[in-house]
Design a protein around this motif. Structure first.
Motif: not given
Length: 82
Positions: A28, A30, A33, A38, A42, A66, A68-69, A71-73, A75
């Motif tokens: 993961i 993290e 923001e 995003f 990615c 994964r 994660v930022s 609420e954005d995810t 994978e």
């Protein structure tokens, strides 16, 4: 050495500004923001994973990363190669 651990180490080295963790078989990343979108982050992670896969031995197991930022995810699943 376990291939997932090798990927984890390479991700930590490549993304030292982000928190990287390994939980329940998933690496993961993290991302705080920021003013970068995003999607751009990615894309950079995906490019880095491609570079890692070209330098390490073939994967003997699938690896899930994964990003994660807030609420954005996003994978990324790297399938087993060997």
């Amino acid at each position: 050495m376990n291939i997932t651990y090798q990927y984890y180490n390479e991700i930590v080295l490549g993304f030292g500004d982000y928190e990287v963790d390994y939980r329940e078989g998933v690496i993961i990343i993290e991302v705080p923001e920021s003013n970068k979108s995003f999607e751009v982050i990615c894309s950079k992670v995906n490019e880095h994973l491609i570079r890692i896969s070209q330098t390490l031995e073939p994967r003997d197991q699938s690896i899930t990363v994964r990003v994660v930022s807030g609420e954005d995810t996003f994978e990324i699943n790297l399938d087993k190669e060997a």
